[in-house]
Scaffold this motif. Structure first.
Motif, PDB file in Angstrom:
ATOM      1  N   VAL A   1       0.847  -1.194   0.000  1.00 53.85           N
ATOM      2  CA  VAL A   1       0.000   0.000   0.000  1.00 53.85           C
ATOM      3  C   VAL A   1       0.885   1.248   0.000  1.00 53.85           C
ATOM      4  CG1 VAL A   1      -1.975   1.164   1.076  1.00 53.85           C
ATOM      5  CG2 VAL A   1      -1.784  -1.323   1.215  1.00 53.85           C
ATOM      6  N   LEU A   2       1.169   1.843   1.153  1.00 53.45           N
ATOM      7  CA  LEU A   2       1.937   3.089   1.171  1.00 53.45           C
ATOM      8  C   LEU A   2       3.446   2.889   1.045  1.00 53.45           C
ATOM      9  CD1 LEU A   2       0.059   5.078   3.973  1.00 53.45           C
ATOM     10  CD2 LEU A   2      -0.181   5.299   1.499  1.00 53.45           C
ATOM     11  N   ASP A   3       3.921   1.697   1.373  1.00 51.78           N
ATOM     12  CA  ASP A   3       5.361   1.412   1.323  1.00 51.78           C
ATOM     13  C   ASP A   3       6.142   2.479   2.112  1.00 51.78           C
ATOM     14  OD1 ASP A   3       7.697   0.099   0.736  1.00 51.78           O
ATOM     15  OD2 ASP A   3       7.842   0.840  -1.324  1.00 51.78           O
ATOM     16  N   ALA A   4       5.709   2.697   3.357  1.00 53.64           N
ATOM     17  CA  ALA A   4       6.289   3.760   4.183  1.00 53.64           C
ATOM     18  C   ALA A   4       7.761   3.543   4.482  1.00 53.64           C
ATOM     19  CB  ALA A   4       5.502   3.874   5.493  1.00 53.64           C
ATOM     20  N   GLY A   5       8.209   2.302   4.458  1.00 54.47           N
ATOM     21  CA  GLY A   5       9.618   2.037   4.723  1.00 54.47           C
ATOM     22  C   GLY A   5      10.531   2.599   3.657  1.00 54.47           C
ATOM     23  N   ASN A   6      10.086   2.599   2.411  1.00 59.51           N
ATOM     24  CA  ASN A   6      10.900   3.094   1.302  1.00 59.51           C
ATOM     25  C   ASN A   6      10.496   4.484   0.828  1.00 59.51           C
ATOM     26  OD1 ASN A   6      12.568   0.720   0.910  1.00 59.51           O
ATOM     27  ND2 ASN A   6      10.740  -0.282   0.113  1.00 59.51           N
ATOM     28  N   HIS A   7       9.277   4.882   1.133  1.00 59.98           N
ATOM     29  CA  HIS A   7       8.788   6.200   0.714  1.00 59.98           C
ATOM     30  C   HIS A   7       8.146   6.872   1.923  1.00 59.98           C
ATOM     31  CE1 HIS A   7       9.506   5.205  -3.503  1.00 59.98           C
ATOM     32  NE2 HIS A   7       8.947   4.031  -3.266  1.00 59.98           N
ATOM     33  N   ARG A   8       8.986   7.402   2.772  1.00 64.20           N
ATOM     34  CA  ARG A   8       8.534   7.934   4.055  1.00 64.20           C
ATOM     35  C   ARG A   8       7.550   9.093   3.926  1.00 64.20           C
ATOM     36  NH1 ARG A   8      12.478  11.463   7.997  1.00 64.20           N
ATOM     37  NH2 ARG A   8      10.831  12.297   9.356  1.00 64.20           N
ATOM     38  N   LEU A   9       7.829  10.034   3.024  1.00 62.27           N
ATOM     39  CA  LEU A   9       7.044  11.263   2.962  1.00 62.27           C
ATOM     40  C   LEU A   9       6.029  11.265   1.825  1.00 62.27           C
ATOM     41  CD1 LEU A   9       9.774  13.997   3.597  1.00 62.27           C
ATOM     42  CD2 LEU A   9       8.194  12.986   5.254  1.00 62.27           C
ATOM     43  N   VAL A  10       4.885  11.864   2.095  1.00 63.59           N
ATOM     44  CA  VAL A  10       3.925  12.226   1.059  1.00 63.59           C
ATOM     45  C   VAL A  10       3.902  13.749   1.037  1.00 63.59           C
ATOM     46  CG1 VAL A  10       1.981  12.085   2.685  1.00 63.59           C
ATOM     47  CG2 VAL A  10       1.555  12.008   0.223  1.00 63.59           C
ATOM     48  N   ARG A  11       3.905  14.327  -0.170  1.00 65.77           N
ATOM     49  CA  ARG A  11       4.065  15.774  -0.291  1.00 65.77           C
ATOM     50  C   ARG A  11       3.029  16.358  -1.242  1.00 65.77           C
ATOM     51  NH1 ARG A  11       9.411  18.742  -2.913  1.00 65.77           N
ATOM     52  NH2 ARG A  11       8.897  20.903  -2.311  1.00 65.77           N
ATOM     53  N   TYR A  12       2.483  17.511  -0.850  1.00 70.25           N
ATOM     54  CA  TYR A  12       1.534  18.219  -1.705  1.00 70.25           C
ATOM     55  C   TYR A  12       2.022  19.654  -1.892  1.00 70.25           C
ATOM     56  CZ  TYR A  12      -2.832  19.964  -3.689  1.00 70.25           C
ATOM     57  OH  TYR A  12      -3.770  20.506  -4.522  1.00 70.25           O
ATOM     58  N   VAL A  13       2.191  20.052  -3.157  1.00 73.59           N
ATOM     59  CA  VAL A  13       2.680  21.391  -3.499  1.00 73.59           C
ATOM     60  C   VAL A  13       1.647  22.075  -4.380  1.00 73.59           C
ATOM     61  CG1 VAL A  13       4.541  22.723  -4.556  1.00 73.59           C
ATOM     62  CG2 VAL A  13       5.064  20.566  -3.390  1.00 73.59           C
ATOM     63  N   THR A  14       1.175  23.230  -3.970  1.00 78.63           N
ATOM     64  CA  THR A  14       0.183  23.934  -4.757  1.00 78.63           C
ATOM     65  C   THR A  14       0.811  24.544  -6.013  1.00 78.63           C
ATOM     66  OG1 THR A  14       0.499  26.009  -3.538  1.00 78.63           O
ATOM     67  CG2 THR A  14      -1.162  24.483  -2.702  1.00 78.63           C
ATOM     68  N   GLN A  15       0.023  24.581  -7.078  1.00 79.82           N
ATOM     69  CA  GLN A  15       0.444  25.213  -8.323  1.00 79.82           C
ATOM     70  C   GLN A  15      -0.435  26.400  -8.690  1.00 79.82           C
ATOM     71  OE1 GLN A  15       0.394  21.640 -10.915  1.00 79.82           O
ATOM     72  NE2 GLN A  15       2.545  22.123 -11.251  1.00 79.82           N
ATOM     73  N   ARG A  16      -1.717  26.298  -8.339  1.00 76.79           N
ATOM     74  CA  ARG A  16      -2.656  27.354  -8.706  1.00 76.79           C
ATOM     75  C   ARG A  16      -3.785  27.398  -7.682  1.00 76.79           C
ATOM     76  NH1 ARG A  16      -4.495  30.209 -13.223  1.00 76.79           N
ATOM     77  NH2 ARG A  16      -6.768  30.560 -13.281  1.00 76.79           N
ATOM     78  N   ILE A  17      -4.156  28.607  -7.270  1.00 83.57           N
ATOM     79  CA  ILE A  17      -5.286  28.800  -6.381  1.00 83.57           C
ATOM     80  C   ILE A  17      -6.416  29.443  -7.169  1.00 83.57           C
ATOM     81  CG2 ILE A  17      -6.121  29.997  -4.316  1.00 83.57           C
ATOM     82  CD1 ILE A  17      -3.323  29.738  -3.161  1.00 83.57           C
TER      83      ILE A  17
END
Length: 201
Positions: free
Chosen positions: A101-117
């Protein structure tokens, strides 16, 4: 003669004020804000064997720039630590963080970056505003649109922008990010409710 507003109506309108309505009375221009971790989290909802379940993921880093003179130019960059993800059941939590599922051991972070409001119907950020951004999870980056709200704490003065509340909400298909494990018992759709308190840097 202008109609006199009741005290109740005035209080209601004050509670609904957002940065856009404050742009004329607050000092315009970009202002940097930092996260207040104790008042910030990501809540996610999903279905397990058809039953609704919820969980949380701690926000570990966030950078915000709010431009009161041009809210559409504001931005956010939020990261959460998947190793801290929790659900109401131990085994569901372990499955969530597993490689399937999330594979937290290999991909610790989830990131969200805004582009347009995209401001709301009345040009405000509490009235149907949305945010277009990029979500990165399991090393896969995809566009994601979220509903957005930006408000002051209740009871604060109209010109007091020292602390603000941000709420982003929406949904995604976990299979789009390769998190397709246990598809026989866990639904593909995941609903997100990101709430962050931020303070002027």
């Amino acid at each position: 003669m202008p109609r006199k507003l009741s005290r109740r109506t005035l209080l209601s309108r004050t509670a609904a004020l957002t940065l856009l309505t404050l742009a004329d009375i607050a000092e315009a221009g970009p202002r940097r804000y930092v996260l207040v971790p104790s008042q910030s989290s990501i809540v996610f909802a999903f279905r397990l064997n058809g039953s609704p379940q919820t969980g949380t993921v701690p926000i570990v880093r966030a950078e915000f720039t709010v431009d009161t003179g041009n809210l559409a130019a504001s931005s956010a960059d939020v990261s959460a630590d998947l190793r801290g993800a929790k659900t109401g059941f131990f085994f569901a939590t372990e499955a969530l963080k597993s490689p399937q599922v999330l594979d937290a051991g290999n991909h610790r972070l989830v990131r969200y970056v805004t582009q347009r409001i995209n401001l709301g119907r009345s040009g405000q950020i509490f009235d149907g505003a949305t945010v277009d951004g990029l979500l990165t999870m399991r090393g896969i980056t995809r566009p994601l649109r979220l509903a957005a709200q930006l408000t002051r704490p209740p009871g604060t003065a109209e010109t007091d922008l020292a602390r603000l509340y941000i709420r982003l909400s929406g949904s995604l298909a976990r299979s789009d990010f390769g998190a397709s494990g246990y598809s026989d018992i866990v639904a593909d759709r995941v609903d997100l409710d990101i709430r962050a308190a931020i303070a002027a840097a």
